[in-house]
Design a protein around this motif. Sequence first.
Motif, PDB file in Angstrom:
ATOM      1  N   ASP A  83       0.806  -1.221   0.000  1.00 15.62           N
ATOM      2  CA  ASP A  83       0.000   0.000   0.000  1.00 15.62           C
ATOM      3  C   ASP A  83       0.845   1.280   0.000  1.00 15.62           C
ATOM      4  O   ASP A  83       0.577   2.207  -0.754  1.00 15.62           O
ATOM      5  CB  ASP A  83      -0.934   0.020   1.209  1.00 15.62           C
ATOM      6  N   SER A 113       2.241   1.939  -3.392  1.00 17.27           N
ATOM      7  CA  SER A 113       1.312   1.773  -4.504  1.00 17.27           C
ATOM      8  C   SER A 113       0.786   3.108  -5.018  1.00 17.27           C
ATOM      9  O   SER A 113       1.031   4.159  -4.451  1.00 17.27           O
ATOM     10  CB  SER A 113       0.137   0.901  -4.065  1.00 17.27           C
ATOM     11  N   SER A 135      -2.872  -0.966  -5.108  1.00 16.04           N
ATOM     12  CA  SER A 135      -2.693  -1.357  -3.718  1.00 16.04           C
ATOM     13  C   SER A 135      -3.015  -2.827  -3.466  1.00 16.04           C
ATOM     14  O   SER A 135      -4.130  -3.291  -3.690  1.00 16.04           O
ATOM     15  CB  SER A 135      -3.618  -0.484  -2.852  1.00 16.04           C
ATOM     16  N   GLN A 138      -0.780  -5.822   6.045  1.00 15.48           N
ATOM     17  CA  GLN A 138      -0.657  -4.516   6.688  1.00 15.48           C
ATOM     18  C   GLN A 138       0.639  -4.399   7.485  1.00 15.48           C
ATOM     19  O   GLN A 138       1.239  -3.322   7.559  1.00 15.48           O
ATOM     20  CB  GLN A 138      -1.883  -4.246   7.564  1.00 15.48           C
ATOM     21  N   ASN A 179       3.205  -3.591   5.043  1.00 17.39           N
ATOM     22  CA  ASN A 179       2.993  -2.203   4.651  1.00 17.39           C
ATOM     23  C   ASN A 179       3.572  -1.239   5.680  1.00 17.39           C
ATOM     24  O   ASN A 179       4.125  -0.200   5.312  1.00 17.39           O
ATOM     25  CB  ASN A 179       1.506  -1.913   4.452  1.00 17.39           C
TER      26      ASN A 179
END
Length: 109
Positions: free
Chosen positions: A42, A45, A52, A75, A78
């Motif tokens: 993410d 992205s 994403s 996550q 990320n």
Amino acid sequence: AIRQEFPDLPIHVHTHDTAGTGVASMLACAKAGADAVDAAADAMSGTTSQPSLGALVASTQGTQWDTGLDLNQVQAVNDYWEEARGLYAPFESGQKTGSSDVYEHEMPG
């Protein structure tokens, strides 16, 4: 059309998210029979990068296109890239958001 004509051909789709339509495009590709689509963490992205990954994972959960990836783990990865991205700021393209003008000049990313 490609999937119907060549049912055994692996289809891998790559795109950039310059116009901001990458997630929708990759979902449409999956629904059309693509075997793999490219995505990015993410934090890395959008714009001149890929769509994403977190958005694709979250939006396909519980569907026939479910990636099988754990959104919490996506996550966590990320979080790392969100922090690391600051180190790469000098190399950024300067584009901060998606831009539909790509449809006029037709020059990707």
